[in-house]
Motif scaffolding. Structure first.
Motif: not given
Ligand SMILES: [Zn+2]
Lengths: 544, 303, 275
Positions: C145, C162, C182-183, C200-202, C263
Motif C-alpha cells: 500500500e 496489485r 489493483g486500485t 482490470r484495474g480500478s 473501471e
C-alpha cells in the motif's frame, strides 16, 4: 611479451589426441610454443584441468536484434547491474548483457572465441561497432543471406555471379561466414504472414523456392571454400513435425559441407499444431551417415530466456502463447527479426520435450565432433547456463535427478529413461565446447593446444561438481595474457575481430549495383563498411 | 440420589455427563443494508442444518453484530457451521453462501475466523458465478471477490478459516408437562446462546431425541429415544422417564471450544432450574466414544 | 537510541541509500554504519562522509536533514520501519517487499515504484510515477500500500498489477496508465487521461471527471468493495468523508482497447444530497 609456463596440469587437447596427459604447456608472444625461458611466469596447475579456450559457434551477442532485446528487457537487466571499477566498465547483465558485460562474462566462463550467428548485412556497421565494444573475446559474425531479395534474383536467374556476390558481401561487411535463417520463409512471412509448407513452395514475386535458395547458397559457399561452411537455421523452427523439413534440407545439401544450427529446435515429430514428438534418433542416424554435416544442439534450459531471432514468424507464434511484450522488425530486402521473452518450464510438456530432445542429441551416441554445445544464447538460455548443461552431460546422477523434475509425459516420449548411462568425459567436453567448433569454423589456430596455436587456454579446478568447475575457471589466458584468476578479471583487452574472405571478381559490383538501386533505400556505394575504426584490426581467415 | 446428583432449588440435577466430539467449524459474517436482511440471509443459510447425520452439517446463528463490528460497517450476523472435517465445512459453506447469502438482497459475506488452522474456499469458488466478469480486490492483505449480480455486486471473502470445535454438548430438560418443560428449555436456550455457541435445532431445542440404531431393523441409523419418550413409559422396561414427568426436551450444543460448551451448559442448567424444570440431565454414549465429557456435577456453581 | 542519520550537507551528486535499511543496520553501531559504502554519483563514499550517524541499529531507522538528493531510501526493504523526517529524493521504497516507510514531507519521483509489499506513507505530496512500474516493466507494483496524504504527480500507479495507491489529494495526469489490476484512489480527483490502457484495474476519483473515450458509463451504484477500501483508507489515516462511504458512485468500464474489464469509479455527490 609475456612468457608463461603452465606446469603439472592435465592437458585435454582432443584435436591433438591428448587426453589428460600431465605435462607443461608453454606460451610466448600469444602463441603456444615448445619451451620458454627460466624467467617465464609459472602457473602451478597441479591437480587442474587444462583445455583450449572455449569456442562458441552459435550465439547472439551483437547487432540490432540484440540491442532491441536489451531495450525490451530493461526490467531483467536492471536487476543485474555491474559496477564500474578501476579496471572494468559498468554495464548490465541478465539474459542479454551489455557489450562490455558480455565480453567480461564470456571470459569469466573460460570462453575465448564467440560467433554472433545472425547479423543483417545492412546492419554490419552496428554489429561491428558493438563487437568492437565487446572486450576480452575474439569474435566473428555470420551474415544473413537466406532471405535477401537481390540474391533471390540472382538465384532465380541462375546467375553465374552468385559466388562472387557472396564473397563481395563478406568483404563489404567484414562478416566471417554465411547464415541462412528460414530460407525464403522470412520473406514469405513479410509478404503475406505465410509459412513454408514444403521446400518447393514458391516465394511470391521471385519465382524461387527455399530448396533453390538452400542449394544455390550452400553450393556457392562450399565452392568458395570459406573457412566456415553455410550455417543453416532450417525452415519451420519449433513446429511439430519439422524433422521432415530438416531431413529434406540436409538431403538438399547432400555432399556439401554444412553446419545446422540449434538442431534441437528442428527435431520434432508429430503434425503441425498437434502434439510434439522427438525425432532426434533419426536425425542423429542421418548425421552419422553424413560426415560433411555438423550441428550445434541449441539446448533449452529451464528458466528464463529470450528468443531473439531473424525468424520473424517464430516470434509471432511465441508472442501468441504469452501475450506479453514483444518486438518484430523488418530489415529491408534482407531479413526480419523478432524478440519475445520466454520461460522454459520443467512441468510444461513442450518445454520438457525440447529439453529432453536436446539431451538426446547429446547423449544418443552421436559423434562429439559433429554435435556441438550451444543453447542458442539467449534463445534456449543464457550462455551462463553452459556449466549446468555440461554437468547434465557429465553426471548421470544429476541428470536423473533433473529428469525427475521434468514433465513425465514428455520425458517418456524420449529415450532418456532407457537406462541412458552415457557420461561425457573431459575430452568429449573439450571437443564439443572448443575443438569441434574451432575446427568447424576453420580457425586452425584455435580450439587446440599444439605448438603454434593461439595461446587461448582455460585452466579449471578438477571438481566433482562439474557445474561449479566450469562456472569458475581457475585461470583464463587469451592471446598469451592472463585475463582471469579465480573468478576475477585481472586484465582487459579488446580481443580480435575475425573476418572471412574469398577472392571474387570485382565486376560483380556492376551486376549488384542496379539490383541494389531497385530494392534498397541505401545507395550501393554507401553499403560497404569502410570505416577503418570498425574494420581494423581484424584477423582475416582466407578461403581455401 | 446417587453421589454426584444435586438439587438446584426444586430441580433435580442428575449425576450424568454430556459426551462430545471434535468437529470442524467456520464462522461466516453476513452483512446487509439492514438488520432484517442480514437476518434473512443468516436464517436461510442455517436452515436445515440440525444434525450432521441428516443434514451433513450443523449450523446456527451465533450472534448479531453491530455495524461497528463488521468489516463493511453495516449490520451483520455471525453464523457458525460445523461439519465432520474441513472438506465438509468447505462444501457446505460453499453451497449455503451460494444459495442463501449471494441470493439475498444487499448481502455481503466475510470471514469470521481469520486465524483458523485451515482455510476453505468461498469467493474463490463462487466467483465462477461471475462468468468471467468477476473481479477481485485485496484489502489489507485479504482478497475479496466482486461478483456482478442483478442488484449490483455481491462482495464475498476469498476463503474462510476453519478450526476445531466441540460438538454434541447437551442438556436434557424434564418437566411435569409439555408446557412446563418447554418453558424451562426455552429459558435455557436463551441463556445458552452467545459467542462461540451454535444451537443447531429449531429455536435451539430438539424434542425428538434419538438413539443410535433401531430395536427392530439394522438398516435404520437412528430412531426415537424410546427411553425418554413419556408415552412409552408404561410399555418399555428401560424407560428413564421418572414419575410425574410429562415431557422432555433436549438442547444440543456445538461450540468453538470445550470451555465455551461447558460454560454454555452451566448457563442453560441454571436458567432451566430457575424456570422450574423438574429434572435436568445429559445424554452420552457411555463415555467411550467422545473425548470431551461434561459432568453436570461440575456445573453446580452458577455462571 | 534509534539509529539516526542526519544529513550533513547536500551531497555533490545523487546518493543511492538503498544499502541502509533496518535489516542491514540492525545490531550495528553508529560507527559501523558510518563506514558502510554507498554510491554517490559514480563514486562510492562512506555513509559518515554525508551523514552524522548516532544511535544503535534496531528495527527502526530514522533519517533527518536535507534529503532531497538522497534517492532509493528503503528501496528493496524487506521489513522493519524507516522514518524520514522531512522530504526525500526519488525511488523511496522502490520494490520493497515488507515493512513500513513513513515520510513526514514530500517524496520525489517513483515513490514506492514496483512495490511488492509493505506500506509507504507520505505525509506530504509525491512526485511523478508513485507506485508505477519502471519503463520496460509490464507488471509493476504487485502488492502493498502507498498512502499519500497530499497530491501525487503524473502516472501514479502506472502498470500496477496489485495493491493500493491511495491519494488524499489529487492525482496528476495519466493515473493508472496501462494498469493490469489493483486500485488507485484519489479523494480529490484524478487528472486527464486516467486509466489509458487499463486492463482490470480500478481508478477511483472523488471528484467529477470526464473519462477517456475508451470508457463507457455503466451505472450509478454503491460499490460494496469500495466501501471496504475506503474504510481501509481511514485506518491508514486519510480523511474520507462519510458521504463517500455511504454514497453512490458512477461506474465507467474501460479501457475498451483492453476489453473493458477495468473501471473508473467517480463519486456522484449530487444525487446523494437529493436522496
Ligand atoms: Zn541462433
Amino acid at each position: 611479451m609475456t612468457e608463461i609456463r603452465i606446469t603439472g596440469g592435465a592437458i585435454h587437447d582432443p584435436a591433438n589426441e591428448v587426453d589428460g596427459e600431465v605435462r607443461d604447456l608453454c606460451l610466448r608472444d600469444g602463441r603456444i610454443v615448445d619451451d620458454v625461458g627460466a624467467q617465464a611466469r609459472t602457473i602451478d596447475a597441479r591437480g587442474m584441468v587444462v583445455m583450449p579456450g572455449g569456442v562458441d559457434i552459435h550465439a547472439h551477442i551483437a547487432g540490432p536484434k540484440v540491442t532491441a532485446a536489451r531495450r525490451l528487457l530493461s526490467d531483467d537487466r536492471r536487476d543485474d547491474p555491474i559496477d564500474r571499477t578501476e579496471l572494468l566498465r559498468s554495464g548490465t547483465g541478465g539474459l542479454v548483457p551489455s557489450t562490455f558485460a558480455t565480453g567480461y562474462r564470456y571470459s569469466l566462463l573460460g570462453y575465448t572465441t564467440v560467433v554472433e550467428a545472425a547479423a543483417p548485412p545492412l546492419a554490419a556497421r552496428h554489429v561491428l561497432a558493438e563487437l568492437r565494444d565487446t572486450p576480452m573475446i575474439d569474435k566473428a559474425f555470420l551474415i544473413l543471406m537466406g532471405n535477401n531479395q537481390v540474391l533471390f534474383e540472382l538465384i532465380r536467374d541462375g546467375s553465374a555471379h552468385l559466388r562472387d556476390a557472396i564473397a563481395w558481401w563478406l568483404q563489404a561487411t567484414g562478416g566471417y561466414g554465411v547464415k541462412l535463417v528460414n530460407p525464403g520463409g522470412v520473406e514469405l512471412f513479410k509478404q503475406s504472414n505465410g509459412v513454408i509448407e514444403s521446400l518447393d513452395d514458391t516465394i511470391a514475386g521471385f519465382a524461387v523456392t527455399p530448396r533453390q535458395v538452400i542449394e544455390a547458397i550452400g553450393s556457392a559457399v562450399d565452392g568458395l571454400g570459406l573457412p566456415h561452411p553455410v550455417h543453416v537455421h532450417a525452415n519451420n523452427l519449433g513446429v511439430a513435425g519439422n524433422a521432415a523439413t530438416t531431413l529434406d534440407t540436409m538431403r538438399t545439401l547432400d555432399g556439401r559441407q554444412a553446419h545446422f544450427a540449434h538442431l534441437q529446435f528442428h527435431s520434432y515429430g508429430g503434425e503441425p499444431g498437434g502434439p510434439m514428438r522427438s525425432r532426434a534418433p533419426e536425425l542423429l542416424e542421418h548425421l552419422a551417415a553424413h560426415p560433411e554435416f555438423t550441428v550445434d544442439v541449441g539446448q533449452v534450459m529451464f528458466g528464463d530466456a529470450v528468443t531473439t531471432t531473424a525468424d520473424a514468424h517464430v516470434s509471432t507464434v511465441l508472442r501468441d502463447l504469452d501475450g506479453g511484450k514483444w518486438l518484430n522488425h523488418d530489415t529491408e530486402v534482407e531479413t526480419g527479426c523478432g524478440i519475445v521473452p520466454y520461460t522454459y518450464q520443467a512441468g510444461n510438456y513442450v518445454h520438457a520435450l525440447q529439453w529432453g530432445i536436446g539431451l538426446e542429441l547429446f547423449l544418443l551416441g552421436g559423434d562429439p565432433w559433429q554435435v556441438m554445445l550451444s543453447t542458442d544464447h539467449p534463445n534456449g538460455g543464457s550462455f551462463l547456463s553452459y556449466p549446468k548443461l555440461i554437468r547434465l552431460l557429465m553426471d548421470r546422477g544429476y541428470r536423473e535427478d533433473q529428469l525427475g523434475r521434468a514433465n513425465r509425459r514428455a520425458i517418456r516420449r524420449t529415450a532418456l529413461l532407457d537406462d541412458l548411462d552415457r557420461e561425457y568425459t573431459l575430452n568429449e567436453i573439450a571437443i564439443i565446447t572448443r575443438a569441434a567448433p574451432a575446427r568447424r569454423l576453420g580457425l586452425r589456430d584455435k580450439g587446440h593446444l599444439g605448438v603454434g596455436a593461439d595461446a587461448d587456454v582455460t585452466i579449471y579446478h578438477d571438481r566433482e561438481d562439474r557445474e561449479e568447475m566450469f562456472s569458475t575457471p581457475r585461470y583464463v589466458i587469451q592471446g598469451g595474457e592472463l585475463l582471469v584468476e579465480d573468478g576475477d578479471l585481472r586484465r582487459v583487452q579488446d580481443g580480435l575481430l575475425l573476418s572471412g574472405r574469398a577472392p571474387f571478381d570485382p565486376a560483380v559490383a556492376e551486376v549488384l549495383e542496379p539490383l541494389f538501386g531497385e530494392r534498397y533505400t541505401v545507395a550501393f556505394d554507401h553499403y560497404p563498411v569502410r570505416d577503418p575504426a570498425l574494420r581494423e584490426p581484424a584477423r582475416t581467415v582466407e578461403a581455401s | 440420589m446417587s453421589d454426584g446428583a444435586y438439587r438446584l432449588g426444586d430441580t433435580e440435577v442428575t449425576d450424568e455427563f454430556a459426551e462430545a466430539f471434535p468437529m470442524r467449524y467456520a464462522r461466516v459474517v453476513i452483512t446487509a443494508a439492514t438488520d432484517a436482511w442480514a437476518l434473512e440471509a443468516a436464517r436461510s443459510m442455517t436452515g436445515f442444518a440440525t444434525s450432521v447425520i441428516g443434514c451433513k452439517c450443523e449450523a446456527a446463528i451465533e450472534r448479531p453484530l453491530d455495524a461497528g463490528e463488521t468489516p463493511d460497517g453495516r449490520p451483520g450476523i455471525a453464523v457458525l457451521l460445523f461439519a465432520m472435517d474441513s472438506e465438509g465445512v468447505g462444501e457446505r459453506i460453499l453451497e449455503r453462501v451460494g444459495q442463501s447469502v449471494m441470493t439475498c438482497p444487499t448481502s455481503a459475506c466475510f470471514d469470521g475466523l481469520p486465524d483458523g488452522e485451515k482455510r476453505v474456499a468461498v469467493g474463490s469458488a463462487l466467483r465462477y458465478f461471475g462468468d468471467g466478469f468477476q473481479a477481485s480486490k485485496v484489502v489489507a492483505g485479504e482478497r475479496f471477490w466482486r461478483i456482478p449480480v442483478m442488484e449490483g455486486e455481491f462482495l464475498c471473502c476469498e476463503s474462510v478459516g476453519v478450526d476445531t470445535g466441540v460438538a454434541g454438548g447437551n442438556l436434557v430438560f424434564l418437566g411435569a408437562d409439555d408446557a412446563h418443560a418447554l418453558v424451562a428449555a426455552q429459558a435455557a436456550a436463551d441463556a445458552m446462546r452467545g459467542p462461540g455457541i451454535a444451537l443447531p435445532f429449531p429455536g435451539g431445542i430438539v424434542r425428538s431425541g434419538s438413539k443410535v440404531g433401531s430395536l427392530r431393523s439394522s438398516s435404520i441409523p437412528a430412531t426415537t429415544n424410546h427411553r425418554m419418550a413419556p408415552t412409552l413409559r408404561a410399555q418399555v422396561d428401560d424407560s428413564f422417564v421418572p414419575d410425574g414427568v410429562g415431557a422432555v426436551f433436549e438442547i444440543v450444543i456445538d461450540g468453538v471450544s470445550e470451555a465455551a460448551v461447558r460454560e454454555c451448559m452451566r448457563r442453560g442448567l441454571h436458567a432451566a432450574a430457575d424456570a422450574g424444570a423438574l429434572q435436568v440431565t445429559a445424554a452420552n454414549f457411555g463415555g467411550d466414544l467422545g473425548p470431551f465429557h461434561f459432568p453436570l456435577s461440575e456445573l453446580r456453581d452458577p455462571p | 537510541m534509534t539509529l539516526t542519520l542526519t544529513a550533513l550537507t547536500s551531497p555533490p551528486a545523487r546518493v543511492d541509500l538503498s544499502p541502509l535499511v533496518p535489516e542491514t543496520t540492525r545490531g550495528r553501531s553508529a560507527i559501523e554504519v558510518a563506514g558502510t559504502a554507498i554510491r554517490c554519483g559514480r563514486d562510492r563514499v562512506g555513509v559518515g562522509e554525508l551523514f552524522a550517524v548516532s544511535g544503535y541499529g534496531t528495527d527502526e531507522l530514522v533519517l533527518r536533514g536535507e534529503l532531497g538528493r538522497i534517492d532509493r531510501i528503503g528501496a528493496g526493504m524487506r521489513g522493519g520501519r524507516l522514518r524520514v523526517e522531512g522530504s526525500c529524493g526519488d525511488h523511496v521504497g522502490a520494490r520493497m517487499t515488507g515493512g513500513e516507510i513513513v515520510i513526514d514531507g514530500d517524496a520525489g519521483a517513483f515513490a514506492g515504484a514496483e512495490l511488492r509489499g509493505g506500506l509507504v506513507r507520505i505525509e506530504g505530496s509525491a512526485g511523478a510515477s508513485a507506485g508505477a512500474g519502471y519503463p520496460g516493466t509490464r507488471a509493476g507494483m504487485s502488492g502493498g500500500e502507498i498512502v499519500i496524504a497530499g497530491d501525487a504527480g503524473q502516472e501514479a500507479g502506472a502498470a500496477m498489477r496489485r495493491g493500493l495507491v491511495a491519494i488524499g489529494g489529487r492525482a496528476g495526469d495519466g493515473a493508472g496508465l496501462r494498469m493490469l489490476a489493483g486500485t488507485v484512489i484519489a479523494l480529490r480527483g484524478v487528472g486527464a487521461e486516467a486509466g489509458m490502457g487499463n486492463k482490470r484495474g480500478s481508478i477511483v476519483s472523488g471528484r467529477p471527471l470526464r473519462p477517456l473515450p475508451g470508457y463507457a458509463r455503466a451505472v450509478r451504484y454503491r460499490p460494496p468493495a469500495l466501501a471496504l477500501q475506503l474504510r481501509r483508507l481511514r485506518e491508514l489515516g486519510l480523511e474520507v468523508p462519510d458521504a463517500m462511504l455511504t454514497g453512490a458512485w458512477t461506474r465507467w468500464a474501460g479501457d475498451r482497447l483492453e476489453l473493458s474489464r477495468g473501471e473508473i469509479l467517480i463519486f456522484d455527490e449530487e444525487e446523494v444530497a437529493a436522496g
